[in-house]
Design an enzyme around this catalytic site. Structure first.
Site, PDB file in Angstrom:
ATOM      1  N   ASP A  16       0.861  -1.189   0.000  1.00 30.22           N
ATOM      2  CA  ASP A  16       0.000   0.000   0.000  1.00 30.22           C
ATOM      3  C   ASP A  16       0.894   1.234   0.000  1.00 30.22           C
ATOM      4  O   ASP A  16       1.664   1.461   0.938  1.00 30.22           O
ATOM      5  CB  ASP A  16      -0.897  -0.015   1.239  1.00 30.22           C
ATOM      6  CG  ASP A  16      -1.999   1.021   1.183  1.00 30.22           C
ATOM      7  OD1 ASP A  16      -2.169   1.653   0.117  1.00 30.22           O
ATOM      8  OD2 ASP A  16      -2.693   1.206   2.199  1.00 30.22           O
ATOM      9  N   ASP A 112      -2.757   2.455  -6.188  1.00 33.97           N
ATOM     10  CA  ASP A 112      -1.746   2.552  -5.141  1.00 33.97           C
ATOM     11  C   ASP A 112      -1.661   1.347  -4.214  1.00 33.97           C
ATOM     12  O   ASP A 112      -0.965   1.398  -3.209  1.00 33.97           O
ATOM     13  CB  ASP A 112      -1.971   3.816  -4.316  1.00 33.97           C
ATOM     14  CG  ASP A 112      -3.292   3.807  -3.562  1.00 33.97           C
ATOM     15  OD1 ASP A 112      -4.183   3.038  -3.951  1.00 33.97           O
ATOM     16  OD2 ASP A 112      -3.424   4.565  -2.595  1.00 33.97           O
ATOM     17  N   GLU A 113      -2.342   0.255  -4.530  1.00 35.70           N
ATOM     18  CA  GLU A 113      -2.221  -0.918  -3.671  1.00 35.70           C
ATOM     19  C   GLU A 113      -2.481  -2.190  -4.456  1.00 35.70           C
ATOM     20  O   GLU A 113      -3.199  -2.193  -5.460  1.00 35.70           O
ATOM     21  CB  GLU A 113      -3.158  -0.836  -2.457  1.00 35.70           C
ATOM     22  CG  GLU A 113      -4.626  -0.777  -2.800  1.00 35.70           C
ATOM     23  CD  GLU A 113      -5.507  -0.817  -1.550  1.00 35.70           C
ATOM     24  OE1 GLU A 113      -5.218  -1.607  -0.623  1.00 35.70           O
ATOM     25  OE2 GLU A 113      -6.496  -0.066  -1.506  1.00 35.70           O
TER      26      GLU A 113
END
EC number: 2.7.7.7
Length: 370
Positions: A16, A112-113
């Site tokens: 993350d 983003d993860e």
């Protein structure tokens, strides 16, 4: 007596990125470094919504999905900037290239993860912790950004673990520690338990995983429906969901929340034309044609409605999308109401054999007209 074979476990990493949009802005623009930065809708006019905030802004209580006006009240000195999605997508692609050095089993959840299954890693490192450390270091060295990682034997625990030591953290929860870890976990920290459900649980005296664990499967399903079966398993550390490198696209759309209410059909038509152009570009990118067009309308009192129309064959051109959206808008009462948001979505793709795309191309939560 023959010994039972040792149980084998998956090795799952959840990566993350830390305050991703804000961190990219601070990396690219030195004047933002060390400052309280908010990426999202600007607070002027009606105000937008916070996409993410730097850690300097989070110290004042600014959080994702918060109205920008509220963020400004909490942090009057904050700098507000609009998102640069093209830049974030470019960085996201580079992050995924780093992931692919170690495994092909990558399931992005957003820009983003992502989950990574490194049960067997490409470099034969063998240790999921070492893989996570190398990935974090590569992101720092090559992209000048930081990421947090959670390492465990399943997706649920790995995702929660990645949030334990943010920013720039790494947390390993091994098989023998999982049940105790989850028993001590507040229910509002459970991934998949939203605020409304968490409040419902607390009203019933269920504050931690240990409290949930006291309920039988029948009782927890009775209280929380089908999701109760999932809760029953995860409080016991059971999550057999595999990392899925491929997912199916079921819809593509875009929406816009306006700084000021729209009050005339002409204003609404003009905005639908803009949104239709964005949807058209996304359909072309994935070579998709939709047979169902849906229009979403949110009024200034936050009442929301949708209208849909389906066709025998799929379409992707701007005139088809915008024209259908306008006709659907005309079936609603817009004369006496003020509109704060409009959206267009295409689904029911045709032909069906081109509906699947790799998860590395997943549209993220904020990939929409703004």
């Amino acid at each position: 007596m023959a010994e039972e074979p040792a149980k084998t476990y998956r090795k799952i990493i959840h990566i993350d990125m830390d305050a991703f949009y804000a961190s990219v802005e601070q990396r690219d623009f030195p004047e933002y470094r060390g400052k309280a930065l908010v990426v999202g809708g600007l607070p002027e006019g009606r105000g937008g919504v916070v996409a993410t905030a730097s850690y300097e802004a989070r110290k004042f209580g600014v959080r994702s999905a918060m109205p920008s006006k509220q963020a400004l009240k909490l942090c009057p000195h904050a700098i507000f900037v609009r998102p640069r999605f093209a830049a974030y997508k470019e960085v996201s692609q580079k992050i995924r290239e780093i992931f692919s050095r170690y495994t092909d089993l990558i399931e992005p959840l957003s820009l983003d993860e992502a989950y990574l299954d490194v049960t067997v890693d490409k470099l034969n490192i063998g240790s999921a912790i070492e893989v996570a450390e190398q990935i974090k270091q590569a992101i720092k060295d090559e992209l000048q950004l930081t990421a947090s990682a959670g390492v465990s034997v399943n997706k649920f625990v790995a995702k929660i673990a990645s949030d334990v030591k943010k920013p720039d953290g790494l947390t390993f929860i091994g098989p023998s520690s999982i049940e105790k870890f989850i028993e001590n976990l507040p229910v509002d920290k459970f991934y998949g338990v939203g605020r409304v459900t968490a409040d419902k649980m607390k009203k019933q005296g269920l504050f931690t995983g240990a409290d949930l664990k006291t309920l039988s499967r029948e009782e927890i399903v009775k209280r929380f429906g089908k999701a109760g079966g999932f809760y029953y398993n995860i409080v016991r550390g059971i999550d057999d969901r595999p990392v899925q490198p491929h997912r199916e696209t079921k819809s593509i759309g875009a929406e816009d929340t306006f700084a000021f209410d729209l009050t005339t059909a002409e204003e609404m038509y003009a905005e639908l034309d803009k949104i239709a152009k964005t949807v058209h570009e996304r359909l072309k990118r994935y070579q998709l044609k939709g047979r169902t067009v849906t229009v979403k309308i949110k009024y200034n009192d936050f009442k929301q409605i949708t209208r849909s129309q389906s066709f025998p064959d799929g379409g992707d051109d701007i005139d088809f999308i915008a024209g259908t959206a306008k006709r659907l808008l005309d079936t609603t009462d817009t004369e006496n109401l003020r509109v704060r948001l409009l959206g267009i979505t295409l689904s029911n793709f045709y032909p069906p054999e081109i509906r699947t795309k790799t998860s590395s191309e997943q549209l993220d939560l904020f990939d929409q007209a703004t």
